[in-house]
Design a protein around this motif. Sequence first.
Motif, PDB file in Angstrom:
ATOM      1  N   SER A 136       0.836  -1.201   0.000  1.00  0.00           N
ATOM      2  CA  SER A 136       0.000   0.000   0.000  1.00  0.00           C
ATOM      3  C   SER A 136       0.870   1.251   0.000  1.00  0.00           C
ATOM      4  CB  SER A 136      -0.922   0.005   1.220  1.00  0.00           C
ATOM      5  OG  SER A 136      -0.173   0.088   2.421  1.00  0.00           O
ATOM      6  N   TRP A 137       2.129   1.133   0.389  1.00  0.00           N
ATOM      7  CA  TRP A 137       3.050   2.269   0.445  1.00  0.00           C
ATOM      8  C   TRP A 137       3.274   2.894  -0.932  1.00  0.00           C
ATOM      9  CZ3 TRP A 137       6.435  -2.062   2.582  1.00  0.00           C
ATOM     10  CH2 TRP A 137       6.013  -2.416   3.870  1.00  0.00           C
ATOM     11  N   PHE A 138       2.969   2.165  -2.002  1.00  0.00           N
ATOM     12  CA  PHE A 138       3.175   2.706  -3.338  1.00  0.00           C
ATOM     13  C   PHE A 138       2.162   3.800  -3.674  1.00  0.00           C
ATOM     14  CE2 PHE A 138       2.898   2.571  -8.048  1.00  0.00           C
ATOM     15  CZ  PHE A 138       4.233   2.828  -8.334  1.00  0.00           C
ATOM     16  N   SER A 139       1.059   3.823  -2.945  1.00  0.00           N
ATOM     17  CA  SER A 139      -0.030   4.747  -3.274  1.00  0.00           C
ATOM     18  C   SER A 139       0.162   6.093  -2.588  1.00  0.00           C
ATOM     19  CB  SER A 139      -1.374   4.155  -2.862  1.00  0.00           C
ATOM     20  OG  SER A 139      -2.401   5.118  -2.976  1.00  0.00           O
ATOM     21  N   MET A 140       0.404   7.131  -3.379  1.00  0.00           N
ATOM     22  CA  MET A 140       0.445   8.481  -2.830  1.00  0.00           C
ATOM     23  C   MET A 140      -0.953   8.937  -2.419  1.00  0.00           C
ATOM     24  SD  MET A 140       3.207  10.313  -5.368  1.00  0.00           S
ATOM     25  CE  MET A 140       3.203  11.825  -4.416  1.00  0.00           C
ATOM     26  N   SER A 141      -1.975   8.430  -3.102  1.00  0.00           N
ATOM     27  CA  SER A 141      -3.345   8.813  -2.762  1.00  0.00           C
ATOM     28  C   SER A 141      -3.690   8.401  -1.336  1.00  0.00           C
ATOM     29  CB  SER A 141      -4.344   8.191  -3.736  1.00  0.00           C
ATOM     30  OG  SER A 141      -4.230   8.749  -5.017  1.00  0.00           O
ATOM     31  N   ILE A 142      -3.346   7.167  -0.956  1.00  0.00           N
ATOM     32  CA  ILE A 142      -3.650   6.711   0.402  1.00  0.00           C
ATOM     33  C   ILE A 142      -2.994   7.632   1.420  1.00  0.00           C
ATOM     34  CG2 ILE A 142      -3.280   4.874   2.083  1.00  0.00           C
ATOM     35  CD1 ILE A 142      -3.513   2.855  -0.173  1.00  0.00           C
ATOM     36  N   ALA A 143      -1.711   7.929   1.205  1.00  0.00           N
ATOM     37  CA  ALA A 143      -0.975   8.760   2.164  1.00  0.00           C
ATOM     38  C   ALA A 143      -1.601  10.142   2.287  1.00  0.00           C
ATOM     39  CB  ALA A 143       0.487   8.860   1.737  1.00  0.00           C
ATOM     40  N   ARG A 144      -1.922  10.762   1.163  1.00  0.00           N
ATOM     41  CA  ARG A 144      -2.432  12.125   1.211  1.00  0.00           C
ATOM     42  C   ARG A 144      -3.862  12.186   1.715  1.00  0.00           C
ATOM     43  NH1 ARG A 144       0.443  14.443  -4.351  1.00  0.00           N
ATOM     44  NH2 ARG A 144       2.543  14.499  -3.438  1.00  0.00           N
ATOM     45  N   LEU A 145      -4.686  11.227   1.328  1.00  0.00           N
ATOM     46  CA  LEU A 145      -6.060  11.204   1.820  1.00  0.00           C
ATOM     47  C   LEU A 145      -6.099  10.965   3.328  1.00  0.00           C
ATOM     48  CD1 LEU A 145      -7.658   9.101  -1.050  1.00  0.00           C
ATOM     49  CD2 LEU A 145      -8.142  11.513  -0.566  1.00  0.00           C
ATOM     50  N   THR A 146      -5.202  10.124   3.812  1.00  0.00           N
ATOM     51  CA  THR A 146      -5.141   9.858   5.244  1.00  0.00           C
ATOM     52  C   THR A 146      -4.639  11.081   5.994  1.00  0.00           C
ATOM     53  OG1 THR A 146      -4.709   7.509   4.784  1.00  0.00           O
ATOM     54  CG2 THR A 146      -4.237   8.301   7.008  1.00  0.00           C
ATOM     55  N   ASP A 147      -3.596  11.706   5.488  1.00  0.00           N
ATOM     56  CA  ASP A 147      -3.062  12.913   6.137  1.00  0.00           C
ATOM     57  C   ASP A 147      -4.104  14.027   6.192  1.00  0.00           C
ATOM     58  OD1 ASP A 147      -0.647  11.685   6.546  1.00  0.00           O
ATOM     59  OD2 ASP A 147       0.372  12.659   4.855  1.00  0.00           O
ATOM     60  N   ALA A 148      -4.935  14.099   5.155  1.00  0.00           N
ATOM     61  CA  ALA A 148      -5.945  15.153   5.090  1.00  0.00           C
ATOM     62  C   ALA A 148      -7.181  14.848   5.930  1.00  0.00           C
ATOM     63  CB  ALA A 148      -6.365  15.386   3.640  1.00  0.00           C
ATOM     64  N   GLY A 149      -7.263  13.625   6.456  1.00  0.00           N
ATOM     65  CA  GLY A 149      -8.420  13.242   7.243  1.00  0.00           C
ATOM     66  C   GLY A 149      -9.603  12.776   6.420  1.00  0.00           C
ATOM     67  N   ALA A 150      -9.432  12.660   5.102  1.00  0.00           N
ATOM     68  CA  ALA A 150     -10.522  12.183   4.243  1.00  0.00           C
ATOM     69  C   ALA A 150     -10.696  10.679   4.335  1.00  0.00           C
ATOM     70  CB  ALA A 150     -10.256  12.590   2.792  1.00  0.00           C
ATOM     71  N   LEU A 151      -9.642   9.986   4.715  1.00  0.00           N
ATOM     72  CA  LEU A 151      -9.642   8.528   4.827  1.00  0.00           C
ATOM     73  C   LEU A 151      -9.176   8.174   6.233  1.00  0.00           C
ATOM     74  CD1 LEU A 151     -10.025   5.882   3.147  1.00  0.00           C
ATOM     75  CD2 LEU A 151      -7.571   5.985   2.669  1.00  0.00           C
ATOM     76  N   ALA A 152      -9.954   7.336   6.925  1.00  0.00           N
ATOM     77  CA  ALA A 152      -9.619   7.011   8.314  1.00  0.00           C
ATOM     78  C   ALA A 152      -8.502   5.981   8.414  1.00  0.00           C
ATOM     79  CB  ALA A 152     -10.862   6.503   9.043  1.00  0.00           C
ATOM     80  N   ALA A 153      -8.526   4.981   7.550  1.00  0.00           N
ATOM     81  CA  ALA A 153      -7.548   3.893   7.662  1.00  0.00           C
ATOM     82  C   ALA A 153      -7.617   3.020   6.419  1.00  0.00           C
ATOM     83  CB  ALA A 153      -7.813   3.051   8.920  1.00  0.00           C
ATOM     84  N   THR A 154      -6.633   2.142   6.295  1.00  0.00           N
ATOM     85  CA  THR A 154      -6.555   1.191   5.178  1.00  0.00           C
ATOM     86  C   THR A 154      -6.343  -0.214   5.724  1.00  0.00           C
ATOM     87  OG1 THR A 154      -5.661   2.817   3.621  1.00  0.00           O
ATOM     88  CG2 THR A 154      -5.205   0.508   3.146  1.00  0.00           C
ATOM     89  N   VAL A 155      -7.040  -1.174   5.122  1.00  0.00           N
ATOM     90  CA  VAL A 155      -6.841  -2.586   5.425  1.00  0.00           C
ATOM     91  C   VAL A 155      -6.329  -3.253   4.156  1.00  0.00           C
ATOM     92  CG1 VAL A 155      -7.879  -4.731   6.271  1.00  0.00           C
ATOM     93  CG2 VAL A 155      -8.781  -2.519   7.037  1.00  0.00           C
TER      94      VAL A 155
END
Length: 336
Positions: A136-155
């Motif tokens: 999942s570390w390859f995804s910049m979207s996950i990192a930025r969405l999580t940092d912005a609070g738009a995404l709570a977590a990833t499984v």
Amino acid sequence: MIGGDGAHRALAYPALVGRPEPGDTVLLNTTALAMGLGTGGYAMVVAIPDRLPPDPSGPGHLVKARYTPLQATVLGADEQDSPHHDVLRDADSLGGAPVVVADLHSALPPVLAGLRAARPGARVVYVMPDGGALPSWFSMSIARLTDAGALAATVTVGQAFGGDLEAVTVHTGLLAARLVLDADVIVLAQGPGNLGTGTRWGFSGVSAGEAVNAASVLGGRPVASLRVSEGDARERHIGVSHHSLTAYGRVALARADVPVPELGGEFGARVAAQAAPLGDRHTLVPVPVDGLRDALAEAERDWGVRLSTMGRRLDEDPAYFLTAAAAGRHTAALLG
């Protein structure tokens, strides 16, 4: 990274290979560069031969990317040593939670944009299966969405790894998202790196249909987000992609809500006509798209996430992003 054929960007995952330092000699896999893959542009660091990483010391007995040189041992939320094992051991229901299923990873930001425009307080968890990138570390979207609070977590599930929680299957991943991470909404789409062959069945997004089945059997409410494009050069992806028609029309055996965006004009009529056969087994839901273009632009600006699919940006293929955002808008309505 500088090699015999010049300078290239290289990507290392420190958890797997250690952290490269200036002057290190590294062993690289350059397959993506050599093939010009859409998710390429990077050489991958396989090892730092002169300074190997320490042996894994953390808890966990799940091995992912199994029997490959970089297999990773992680703690699964569903394994016996997990603090969540008792919650998941006999778990069998998502309690009606909406599960938005999409084909491509690039759908994640616009789905969230449409959802959060209507329900900004919704707690959203992303479940990432192994159809695309495994880390999942390859995804910049996950990192930025999580940092912005738009995404709570990833499984991360299956062979994918690196999420806030790990799980063995899509089923336990969905249950962990709902019962451990308290998701109001779950979004499931493969990680970056969709694989397709131009054949009816030979594409990694076929798993979207399987995800609809998993969400349904667990008592969730599947929402099947269509893949729609007006800018793709390939005829099989113009309007409603054949990927969606196969995954939802043939693979998904359980009923889902299928949001159909009201795009207007000749193209909108084409999308509606292409989606119509899905009504034989699913519930087609017309969704207006007014205001969603602004919501997408605001999400890109405020969350720092790049809206892009197959190299096309929002202005180059608005139908793609509006369709995913419409799925998010419909899901917000399901929350009451």
